[in-house]
Scaffold this active site. Structure first.
Site, PDB file in Angstrom:
ATOM      1  N   PHE A 100       0.809  -1.227   0.000  1.00  0.00           N
ATOM      2  CA  PHE A 100       0.000   0.000   0.000  1.00  0.00           C
ATOM      3  C   PHE A 100       0.838   1.271   0.000  1.00  0.00           C
ATOM      4  CE2 PHE A 100       1.058   0.044   4.498  1.00  0.00           C
ATOM      5  CZ  PHE A 100       1.129   1.396   4.774  1.00  0.00           C
ATOM      6  N   LYS A 135      -1.274  -7.226  -9.093  1.00  0.00           N
ATOM      7  CA  LYS A 135      -2.198  -7.371  -7.963  1.00  0.00           C
ATOM      8  C   LYS A 135      -1.770  -6.324  -6.938  1.00  0.00           C
ATOM      9  CE  LYS A 135      -3.035  -8.594  -4.274  1.00  0.00           C
ATOM     10  NZ  LYS A 135      -3.411  -7.552  -3.253  1.00  0.00           N
ATOM     11  N   GLU A 153      -4.977  -3.789  -1.733  1.00  0.00           N
ATOM     12  CA  GLU A 153      -6.422  -3.533  -1.686  1.00  0.00           C
ATOM     13  C   GLU A 153      -6.748  -2.284  -0.874  1.00  0.00           C
ATOM     14  OE1 GLU A 153      -4.592  -5.860  -0.366  1.00  0.00           O
ATOM     15  OE2 GLU A 153      -5.600  -7.052   1.169  1.00  0.00           O
ATOM     16  N   ARG A 154      -5.693  -1.694  -0.217  1.00  0.00           N
ATOM     17  CA  ARG A 154      -5.970  -0.527   0.622  1.00  0.00           C
ATOM     18  C   ARG A 154      -6.006   0.782  -0.171  1.00  0.00           C
ATOM     19  NH1 ARG A 154      -1.967  -1.973   5.464  1.00  0.00           N
ATOM     20  NH2 ARG A 154      -1.562  -3.905   4.382  1.00  0.00           N
ATOM     21  N   SER A 183       5.353  -6.921   3.423  1.00  0.00           N
ATOM     22  CA  SER A 183       5.953  -7.253   4.721  1.00  0.00           C
ATOM     23  C   SER A 183       6.733  -8.572   4.621  1.00  0.00           C
ATOM     24  CB  SER A 183       4.856  -7.357   5.775  1.00  0.00           C
ATOM     25  OG  SER A 183       3.911  -8.318   5.370  1.00  0.00           O
ATOM     26  N   CYS A 187       9.575   1.824   3.405  1.00  0.00           N
ATOM     27  CA  CYS A 187      10.520   0.744   3.722  1.00  0.00           C
ATOM     28  C   CYS A 187      11.932   1.283   3.883  1.00  0.00           C
ATOM     29  CB  CYS A 187      10.486  -0.336   2.659  1.00  0.00           C
ATOM     30  SG  CYS A 187      11.168   0.228   1.109  1.00  0.00           S
ATOM     31  N   GLU A 232       9.481  -4.065  12.963  1.00  0.00           N
ATOM     32  CA  GLU A 232       9.181  -2.902  12.127  1.00  0.00           C
ATOM     33  C   GLU A 232       7.868  -2.284  12.602  1.00  0.00           C
ATOM     34  OE1 GLU A 232       7.834  -3.680   8.045  1.00  0.00           O
ATOM     35  OE2 GLU A 232       9.129  -2.055   7.351  1.00  0.00           O
TER      36      GLU A 232
HETATM   37  P1  NAD Z   1       1.559  -6.568   3.137  1.00  0.00           P
HETATM   38  O1  NAD Z   1       2.572  -7.649   3.248  1.00  0.00           O
HETATM   39  O2  NAD Z   1       0.439  -6.538   4.099  1.00  0.00           O
HETATM   40  O3  NAD Z   1       0.870  -6.621   1.683  1.00  0.00           O
HETATM   41  C1  NAD Z   1       1.633  -6.694   0.500  1.00  0.00           C
HETATM   42  C2  NAD Z   1       0.819  -7.435  -0.565  1.00  0.00           C
HETATM   43  O4  NAD Z   1       0.583  -8.765  -0.118  1.00  0.00           O
HETATM   44  C3  NAD Z   1      -0.542  -6.804  -0.827  1.00  0.00           C
HETATM   45  O5  NAD Z   1      -0.792  -6.820  -2.210  1.00  0.00           O
HETATM   46  C4  NAD Z   1      -1.504  -7.704  -0.065  1.00  0.00           C
HETATM   47  O6  NAD Z   1      -2.770  -7.783  -0.655  1.00  0.00           O
HETATM   48  C5  NAD Z   1      -0.819  -9.052  -0.100  1.00  0.00           C
HETATM   49  N1  NAD Z   1      -1.108  -9.864   1.088  1.00  0.00           N
HETATM   50  C6  NAD Z   1      -1.381  -9.420   2.349  1.00  0.00           C
HETATM   51  N2  NAD Z   1      -1.597 -10.452   3.176  1.00  0.00           N
HETATM   52  C7  NAD Z   1      -1.453 -11.578   2.445  1.00  0.00           C
HETATM   53  C8  NAD Z   1      -1.538 -12.974   2.744  1.00  0.00           C
HETATM   54  N3  NAD Z   1      -1.824 -13.417   3.975  1.00  0.00           N
HETATM   55  N4  NAD Z   1      -1.321 -13.862   1.761  1.00  0.00           N
HETATM   56  C9  NAD Z   1      -1.029 -13.442   0.513  1.00  0.00           C
HETATM   57  N5  NAD Z   1      -0.940 -12.127   0.169  1.00  0.00           N
HETATM   58  C10 NAD Z   1      -1.134 -11.210   1.116  1.00  0.00           C
HETATM   59  O7  NAD Z   1       2.372  -5.189   3.139  1.00  0.00           O
HETATM   60  P2  NAD Z   1       1.794  -3.713   3.234  1.00  0.00           P
HETATM   61  O8  NAD Z   1       1.297  -3.462   4.617  1.00  0.00           O
HETATM   62  O9  NAD Z   1       0.895  -3.437   2.082  1.00  0.00           O
HETATM   63  O10 NAD Z   1       3.128  -2.863   2.984  1.00  0.00           O
HETATM   64  C11 NAD Z   1       4.020  -2.496   4.011  1.00  0.00           C
HETATM   65  C12 NAD Z   1       5.196  -3.442   4.069  1.00  0.00           C
HETATM   66  O11 NAD Z   1       5.878  -3.465   2.819  1.00  0.00           O
HETATM   67  C13 NAD Z   1       6.243  -3.007   5.080  1.00  0.00           C
HETATM   68  O12 NAD Z   1       6.719  -4.137   5.751  1.00  0.00           O
HETATM   69  C14 NAD Z   1       7.337  -2.391   4.231  1.00  0.00           C
HETATM   70  O13 NAD Z   1       8.622  -2.391   4.815  1.00  0.00           O
HETATM   71  C15 NAD Z   1       7.271  -3.259   3.024  1.00  0.00           C
HETATM   72  N6  NAD Z   1       7.869  -2.614   1.861  1.00  0.00           N
HETATM   73  C16 NAD Z   1       9.058  -3.096   1.420  1.00  0.00           C
HETATM   74  C17 NAD Z   1       9.681  -2.498   0.324  1.00  0.00           C
HETATM   75  C18 NAD Z   1      10.984  -3.027  -0.180  1.00  0.00           C
HETATM   76  O14 NAD Z   1      11.328  -2.737  -1.338  1.00  0.00           O
HETATM   77  N7  NAD Z   1      11.723  -3.786   0.605  1.00  0.00           N
HETATM   78  C19 NAD Z   1       9.065  -1.416  -0.311  1.00  0.00           C
HETATM   79  C20 NAD Z   1       7.837  -0.962   0.185  1.00  0.00           C
HETATM   80  C21 NAD Z   1       7.243  -1.580   1.272  1.00  0.00           C
END
Ligand code: NAD
Length: 499
Positions: A149, A173, A176-177, A226, A281, A384
């Site tokens: 998101f 994909k 969804e937020r 994450s 991140c 985090e």
């Molecule tokens: P998230 O892991 O909740 O979601 C990421 C994606 O995974 C979304 O598209 C979501 O729909 C999907 N998802 C969520 N739960 C799932 C599940 N149980 N099974 C399968 N798919 C699932 O992450 P977020 O809250 O949207 O984003 C924040 C996180 O992303 C932070 O940890 C941040 O550090 C990380 N991030 C990392 C980078 C990088 O390049 N390392 C860049 C940006 C963000």
């Protein structure tokens, strides 16, 4: 209520699964729209579209594909204000920061205009008697990206721009937020001349993600989110035989050496720690002053700066430092961490928990928080937080500060503030973290370098954007050729060597 569906085969498609999720305006706390969550059947329809469109797109010469990227860049500039407004409304970040989000993606689109050059293979004339050898980079077919998101414009563009420039068809994909901007980006790619079906956006949750991971026709998956989900996506995607790269969470340290310019270090810390409400991140979440004197000086200058950070909804103008968190859940999680830090004995030097935004009392606003005397064993240090919370961990020596950053499980970004070249050089050489800043607090590499963390911040062996993206989204074929005039008579039974 506004309904956000999918974008498949160049058209807006309403969801049929019957499952939806609320999309909030984080500033008001109100539900803005409902996004449809795809079922496996809807995902399959998108993949069929992508499969039908890919062969012709993959066979389109790379210069023509590059021209689509060129036009896309123009359209992003044209629609910058509209995109930024849509992004801030669902994410909460300030408008200038939303534009930064779009521009960091646009810069990757600019890099992809170089596809004809980046996709060139190699050629050796006379590799053996009468033998020539060459290699080509070919697209993989249908590939997918799953994005978080916090950068709803930049990260989708980091994924689909190189993938389609390489000749693949793409299934995005997004989170969804905040799902509106990714669909707007796909509309712009269509307007830029991308054939329908090459870029499809499927909204959804775990069901759509699992569908992508298990689908035999998806050749590669790029994930950002994450760490827990990154590990899940990596192992399930690899088990299904796909090429997978996953980028996860972070805990970025910034060392402040006794010789650092303290005003510059404080400017860097407030921007990198609290910008986008810490939902980056590459945010700095741990400040490590080296030496008691440095720590005291830092706290003296930093505390009033943190107390006076300006928080506002994106509609309030351009001079806010940050806005609300993305959802009520995110607010509760961040507040819970601050409570935990107090419980575990850290000194809460600035307490933003009771901040209330006048006129926006239902918004997901939390004030800036600053902890001093944080130690390695505390939850707020280990995990985090992803909010406007900075932890100060005091180190006695440079070696102790270095060891702290090196021992943390995450390895996305790190920075050192010093005037001493020897220390900076030693730090950059020894640190086990993917992106390093020397007097630069958020060392996000530019589009023509690659982006990726180490340790539990990155899974897979190629980074995002830059030349690695062109490697990730293609596979190499090597062709050895010999013509009749170079062929000796008779069968050869010994493996050919260059002896
Ligand atoms: P998230 O892991 O909740 O979601 C990421 C994606 O995974 C979304 O598209 C979501 O729909 C999907 N998802 C969520 N739960 C799932 C599940 N149980 N099974 C399968 N798919 C699932 O992450 P977020 O809250 O949207 O984003 C924040 C996180 O992303 C932070 O940890 C941040 O550090 C990380 N991030 C990392 C980078 C990088 O390049 N390392 C860049 C940006 C963000």
């Amino acid at each position: 209520m506004r309904e956000i569906g999918h974008f498949i085969g160049g058209e807006h498609v309403a969801g049929t699964s019957g499952r939806v999720a609320d999309v909030f305006n984080p500033a008001t706390g109100e539900v803005e729209a409902q996004v449809t969550l795809a079922s496996k059947a809807e995902l399959d329809a998108a993949i069929e579209n992508a499969k039908a469109a890919q062969p012709a797109w993959g066979a389109t010469n790379p210069q023509k594909r590059a021209r689509v990227m060129m036009k896309f860049v123009d359209l992003l500039h044209r629609d910058m204000d509209k995109l930024a407004e849509a992004l801030s409304r669902e994410h909460g970040k300030t408008l200038p920061d939303a534009k930064g989000d779009i521009i960091r993606g646009l810069e990757v689109a600019e890099f992809c205009i170089g596809a004809p050059h980046l996709l060139k293979g190699e050629f050796t004339e006379g590799a053996g008697p009468g033998i020539d050898m060459h290699s080509v980079r070919q697209p993989l077919g249908v590939v997918a990206g799953i994005t978080p998101f916090n950068f709803p414009a930049m990260i989708p563009m980091w994924k689909f721009c190189p993938a389609v420039a390489c000749g693949n068809a793409f299934i995005l994909k997004p989170s969804e937020r905040d799902p509106s901007v990714p669909i707007m980006l796909a509309e712009l790619m269509l307007e830029a001349g991308l054939p329908a079906g090459v870029l499809n956006v499927v909204n959804g949750d775990k069901e759509a993600v699992d569908g992508i991971l298990d689908h035999p026709d998806i050749m590669a998956v790029g994930f950002v989110g994450s760490t827990a989900i990154a590990e899940y996506v990596y192992s399930r995607g690899c088990a299904a035989g796909k090429r997978v790269q996953c980028f996860g969470g972070a805990k970025n340290h910034m060392l402040i050496m006794p010789d650092a310019d303290m005003d510059q270090a404080v400017d860097a810390l407030v921007g990198a720690g609290y910008g986008a409400a810490g939902e980056r991140c590459m945010a700095v979440s741990v400040a490590v002053p080296v030496g008691e004197g440095t720590a005291d000086k830092l706290m003296e200058k930093l505390t009033p700066r943190v107390e006076n950070l300006k928080i506002a909804p994106y509609t309030a103008g351009n001079d806010a430092d940050f806005g609300p968190l993305v959802t009520r859940d995110a607010y509760a999680r961040v507040k819970g961490y601050v409570d935990k830090g107090v419980e575990e004995g850290a000194t809460l030097a600035v307490d933003g928990r009771n901040f209330s935004m006048q006129g926006y009392e239902n918004g997901f606003f939390i004030g800036a928080c600053l902890f001093d005397n944080v130690t390695r064993d505390m939850t707020i240090y280990k995990e985090e937080i992803f909010g406007p919370v900075l932890s100060v961990v005091r180190a006695k020596t440079y070696e102790e500060g270095l060891d702290l950053a090196m021992s943390h499980e995450y390895g996305n970004g790190v920075a050192i503030f010093t005037r001493d070249g020897d220390t900076a050089r030693d730090f950059a050489a020894r640190i086990n973290i993917g992106m390093v800043g020397v007097n630069v607090p958020i060392p996000v590499p530019l589009a023509y370098y690659t982006f990726g963390g180490w340790k539990r911040s990155g899974f897979g062996d190629l980074n995002q954007h830059g030349p690695d993206a062109f490697r990730f989204y293609t596979r190499t074929k090597t062709i050895t050729s010999r013509w009749p005039s170079g062929i000796k008579e008779g069968a050869e039974f010994v493996i050919p060597t260059m002896n």
